[in-house]
Design an enzyme around this catalytic site. Structure first.
Site, PDB file in Angstrom:
ATOM      1  N   LYS A 158       0.872  -1.181   0.000  1.00 55.52           N
ATOM      2  CA  LYS A 158       0.000   0.000   0.000  1.00 55.52           C
ATOM      3  C   LYS A 158       0.905   1.226   0.000  1.00 55.52           C
ATOM      4  O   LYS A 158       1.300   1.743   1.046  1.00 55.52           O
ATOM      5  CB  LYS A 158      -0.896  -0.031   1.245  1.00 55.52           C
ATOM      6  CG  LYS A 158      -2.212   0.697   1.082  1.00 55.52           C
ATOM      7  CD  LYS A 158      -2.069   2.188   0.845  1.00 55.52           C
ATOM      8  CE  LYS A 158      -1.733   2.952   2.084  1.00 55.52           C
ATOM      9  NZ  LYS A 158      -1.456   4.388   1.801  1.00 55.52           N
ATOM     10  N   GLU A 230       8.551   0.539  11.440  1.00 52.27           N
ATOM     11  CA  GLU A 230       9.735   1.380  11.184  1.00 52.27           C
ATOM     12  C   GLU A 230       9.225   2.815  11.214  1.00 52.27           C
ATOM     13  O   GLU A 230       8.571   3.259  10.267  1.00 52.27           O
ATOM     14  CB  GLU A 230      10.337   1.061   9.803  1.00 52.27           C
ATOM     15  CG  GLU A 230      10.481  -0.424   9.489  1.00 52.27           C
ATOM     16  CD  GLU A 230      11.669  -1.073  10.188  1.00 52.27           C
ATOM     17  OE1 GLU A 230      12.493  -0.338  10.767  1.00 52.27           O
ATOM     18  OE2 GLU A 230      11.767  -2.313  10.147  1.00 52.27           O
ATOM     19  N   CYS A 264      14.035   9.783   7.611  1.00 56.10           N
ATOM     20  CA  CYS A 264      13.893   9.414   9.018  1.00 56.10           C
ATOM     21  C   CYS A 264      15.225   9.527   9.751  1.00 56.10           C
ATOM     22  O   CYS A 264      15.264   9.810  10.928  1.00 56.10           O
ATOM     23  CB  CYS A 264      13.318   8.008   9.137  1.00 56.10           C
ATOM     24  SG  CYS A 264      14.265   6.772   8.241  1.00 56.10           S
ATOM     25  N   GLU A 361       9.615  15.430  15.634  1.00 55.88           N
ATOM     26  CA  GLU A 361      10.225  15.257  14.308  1.00 55.88           C
ATOM     27  C   GLU A 361       9.887  16.476  13.443  1.00 55.88           C
ATOM     28  O   GLU A 361       8.716  16.787  13.224  1.00 55.88           O
ATOM     29  CB  GLU A 361       9.671  13.977  13.673  1.00 55.88           C
ATOM     30  CG  GLU A 361      10.490  13.498  12.512  1.00 55.88           C
ATOM     31  CD  GLU A 361       9.994  12.160  11.969  1.00 55.88           C
ATOM     32  OE1 GLU A 361       8.775  11.937  11.956  1.00 55.88           O
ATOM     33  OE2 GLU A 361      10.832  11.342  11.552  1.00 55.88           O
TER      34      GLU A 361
HETATM   35  P1  NAD Z   1       2.218   8.340   7.807  1.00 57.40           P
HETATM   36  O1  NAD Z   1       2.286   7.598   9.081  1.00 57.40           O
HETATM   37  O2  NAD Z   1       1.339   9.530   7.717  1.00 57.40           O
HETATM   38  O3  NAD Z   1       1.734   7.372   6.619  1.00 57.40           O
HETATM   39  C1  NAD Z   1       2.442   6.190   6.301  1.00 57.40           C
HETATM   40  C2  NAD Z   1       1.511   5.274   5.523  1.00 57.40           C
HETATM   41  O4  NAD Z   1       0.463   4.839   6.379  1.00 57.40           O
HETATM   42  C3  NAD Z   1       0.829   5.914   4.323  1.00 57.40           C
HETATM   43  O5  NAD Z   1       0.823   4.987   3.266  1.00 57.40           O
HETATM   44  C4  NAD Z   1      -0.583   6.166   4.825  1.00 57.40           C
HETATM   45  O6  NAD Z   1      -1.560   6.188   3.803  1.00 57.40           O
HETATM   46  C5  NAD Z   1      -0.796   4.961   5.718  1.00 57.40           C
HETATM   47  N1  NAD Z   1      -1.831   5.087   6.734  1.00 57.40           N
HETATM   48  C6  NAD Z   1      -2.378   6.208   7.258  1.00 57.40           C
HETATM   49  N2  NAD Z   1      -3.302   5.887   8.196  1.00 57.40           N
HETATM   50  C7  NAD Z   1      -3.343   4.530   8.270  1.00 57.40           C
HETATM   51  C8  NAD Z   1      -4.073   3.594   9.063  1.00 57.40           C
HETATM   52  N3  NAD Z   1      -4.949   3.988   9.981  1.00 57.40           N
HETATM   53  N4  NAD Z   1      -3.833   2.278   8.879  1.00 57.40           N
HETATM   54  C9  NAD Z   1      -2.915   1.847   7.981  1.00 57.40           C
HETATM   55  N5  NAD Z   1      -2.192   2.688   7.191  1.00 57.40           N
HETATM   56  C10 NAD Z   1      -2.407   4.019   7.341  1.00 57.40           C
HETATM   57  O7  NAD Z   1       3.730   8.685   7.437  1.00 57.40           O
HETATM   58  P2  NAD Z   1       4.248   9.604   6.253  1.00 57.40           P
HETATM   59  O8  NAD Z   1       3.927  11.025   6.613  1.00 57.40           O
HETATM   60  O9  NAD Z   1       3.794   9.048   4.961  1.00 57.40           O
HETATM   61  O10 NAD Z   1       5.832   9.362   6.335  1.00 57.40           O
HETATM   62  C11 NAD Z   1       6.695  10.112   7.128  1.00 57.40           C
HETATM   63  C12 NAD Z   1       7.044   9.360   8.393  1.00 57.40           C
HETATM   64  O11 NAD Z   1       7.656   8.107   8.079  1.00 57.40           O
HETATM   65  C13 NAD Z   1       8.040  10.096   9.256  1.00 57.40           C
HETATM   66  O12 NAD Z   1       7.665  10.009  10.597  1.00 57.40           O
HETATM   67  C14 NAD Z   1       9.327   9.330   9.030  1.00 57.40           C
HETATM   68  O13 NAD Z   1      10.271   9.429  10.049  1.00 57.40           O
HETATM   69  C15 NAD Z   1       8.809   7.940   8.878  1.00 57.40           C
HETATM   70  N6  NAD Z   1       9.793   7.101   8.204  1.00 57.40           N
HETATM   71  C16 NAD Z   1      10.429   6.112   8.905  1.00 57.40           C
HETATM   72  C17 NAD Z   1      11.409   5.337   8.295  1.00 57.40           C
HETATM   73  C18 NAD Z   1      12.131   4.233   9.026  1.00 57.40           C
HETATM   74  O14 NAD Z   1      12.741   3.410   8.369  1.00 57.40           O
HETATM   75  N7  NAD Z   1      12.095   4.185  10.347  1.00 57.40           N
HETATM   76  C19 NAD Z   1      11.738   5.580   6.966  1.00 57.40           C
HETATM   77  C20 NAD Z   1      11.079   6.597   6.299  1.00 57.40           C
HETATM   78  C21 NAD Z   1      10.098   7.344   6.914  1.00 57.40           C
END
Ligand code: NAD
Length: 473
Positions: A158, A230, A264, A361
């Site tokens: 997804k 993650e 991240c 963050e």
């Molecule tokens: P987000 O949490 O808003 O969304 C991530 C994904 O989750 C998207 O595909 C979104 O559509 C989906 N989502 C949203 N609500 C959901 C639900 N209730 N159930 C299931 N899926 C749902 O994150 P973002 O804004 O897309 O990404 C940025 C974040 O990701 C930052 O916090 C960053 O640090 C983190 N990140 C972590 C890593 C790592 O490896 N630790 C790597 C990259 C990014």
């Protein structure tokens, strides 16, 4: 009724792309189709699955130009888009190498009870859901998908609704490898689709924010399935008095502002030994001011636009909070609007640990710098965070740096460098604190975590062991 998502172009600010949100029944049908092919996929030998993944990698190369064009539009950046596009064939090779060394052929061996022979093997979960964010849309849609596939699972990905354009060309690549298209599907959609995916899978790999990670973990718990999380970071860097100031300042600046800070493992908190402070700040500001935007030429300049529409508001809120509490902006600090929104590298001094910019963050090219007076204080400040993704230490010697690194609450620590986990994927490491849960996505556990161990216990003696023990007691 089908909902259509209108997608913003981060470079122009225009909503120039749309795609339909999958319906509940479409998601269920896709999950069912993938599941129906999974047993045959798992029954293939590891060598056969590896051959299919390599075929995918080769075909990916043939479609490189269209994938690159799409991901460039999705993210408003060109250099990182190239890195992302070109990373997949290399990731396949790394995953293949890791998984081949981790998955050994099961060898039968005698148990403590002489008549029993046992052997253990790995059973894939079945269907894995992989939910990905927008900051590295391709890499983070495949980094967990590839090992899960290699381990014998089907995968329903997804991708983020913020950056969906790359999915169409990649689906064309997948369709050219029929054995793969049976067990791999990409369904971009909003959080609603992400939540629905969790209802159909046997385990979920999630990359994203802590807030969503918590929802994913709760949903997985309700279904009693594992969730590998993650999540976000607030990476600290400690610059010791013995460090090479110029080298540290240059590296810290680049690893804070690279990818516009939308990574991240970006450095988001800088702690510098007080005697170095003035020289360090001057050097960071000089480097920060020399960095150029990738506007009007997307191929030139380090800083791209914010990908996610809400991100500049979060960054500005952190800056306002910091300034209200006494911080000083040395450079940058203003949103530049060309349709898309940019911000120049922003250096903050006089920061305090209780400011949002040191606690939450920021996900922007912001470098808050704080002085420390003792190594103990530096370690305490670095560890004063809910996050524990990664960290960095700059020291006069590797031994001195390593000694500090071992005291930091972070899953990976770079010594005399920064953000190494972005490219060094050879070592397992976990996330500490709110930065994640579940075993490492790198190294041997990358594939192992998508399987369970099954023991087969065989008795060829004709004498039932447990029954005879019970009778004799
Ligand atoms: P987000 O949490 O808003 O969304 C991530 C994904 O989750 C998207 O595909 C979104 O559509 C989906 N989502 C949203 N609500 C959901 C639900 N209730 N159930 C299931 N899926 C749902 O994150 P973002 O804004 O897309 O990404 C940025 C974040 O990701 C930052 O916090 C960053 O640090 C983190 N990140 C972590 C890593 C790592 O490896 N630790 C790597 C990259 C990014």
């Amino acid at each position: 009724m089908t909902t259509v998502n209108k997608v913003r172009n981060p470079y122009t600010g225009e909503r120039d792309y749309e795609f339909p949100e999958p319906t509940g029944s479409q998601i269920a049908e896709v999950a069912q189709r993938l599941r129906s092919h999974q047993a045959a996929w798992a029954a293939k030998s590891m060598a056969q699955r590896v051959a299919v993944l390599r075929e995918f990698g080769q075909r990916w190369g043939l479609h490189r130009a269209e994938i690159l064009a799409a991901i460039q539009t999705d993210t408003g950046r060109s250099h990182v888009a190239r890195l992302e596009t070109d990373s997949i064939p290399d990731t396949i090779e790394r995953v293949v190498s890791d998984i081949q060394s981790a998955f050994t052929e099961p060898e039968p061996r005698s148990a403590g009870i002489a008549v029993i022979t046992g052997w253990q093997h790995r059973v894939p979960y079945g269907l894995i859901g992989n939910i990905a964010p927008w900051n590295f849309p391709i890499i983070l849609s495949f980094i967990d998908t590839l090992p899960a596939l290699a381990a014998g699972n089907a995968v329903l990905v997804k991708p983020s609704e913020v950056t969906p354009r790359w999915v169409e060309p990649v689906r064309r690549v997948i369709s050219e490898v029929p054995e793969l298209s049976d067990v791999l599907e990409l369904l971009p959609g909003t959080g609603q689709t992400g939540a629905a995916v969790i209802e159909h899978v046997d385990a979920v790999a999630f990359t994203g924010s802590v807030a969503t990670g918590r929802k994913v973990y709760e949903a997985a718990a309700r279904r009693f399935i594992p969730a590998f999380l993650e999540l976000g970071g607030k990476d600290p860097v400690i610059v010791l008095e013995s460090a090479d100031v110029k080298f540290a300042a240059d590296t810290v600046t680049n690893c804070s502002v690279g990818s516009t800070g939308q990574a991240c493992q970006s450095l988001e908190r800088v702690y510098v030994a007080r005697p170095l402070l003035d020289e360090f700040v001057a050097e960071v500001v000089a480097v920060a001011e020399s960095v150029t935007l990738n506007y009007p030429d997307i191929d030139a300049g380090l800083i791209g636009p914010f990908i996610f529409e809400k991100q500049p508001h979060i960054v500005m809120e952190h800056l306002r909070d910091a300034v209200a509490k006494g911080a000083e902006i040395q450079c940058g600090g203003e949103i530049i609007d060309h349709g898309g929104q940019w911000i120049r590298p922003t250096v903050l001094t006089n920061v305090r640990q209780d400011m949002k910019v040191m606690q939450e963050e920021t996900f922007g090219p912001v470098i808050p710098i704080m002085a420390f007076d003792s190594v103990t204080e530096a370690i305490e400040l670095a560890n004063d965070s809910i996050y524990g993704l990664s960290a960095s230490v700059f020291a006069g010697s590797l031994e001195e740096g390593r000694n500090i690194a071992q005291q930091l609450k972070a899953g990976a620590v770079s010594v005399n460098d920064a953000s190494l986990t972005a490219f060094v994927h050879d070592f397992s490491h976990d996330s500490f604190g709110f930065s994640g849960l579940g075993s490492s996505r790198f190294g041997p556990s990358a594939g192992l975590r998508y399987t369970r161990e099954q023991a087969i216990l065989e008795n060829d003696s004709g004498q039932a062991v447990v029954a005879s023990i019970i009778q004799s007691s």
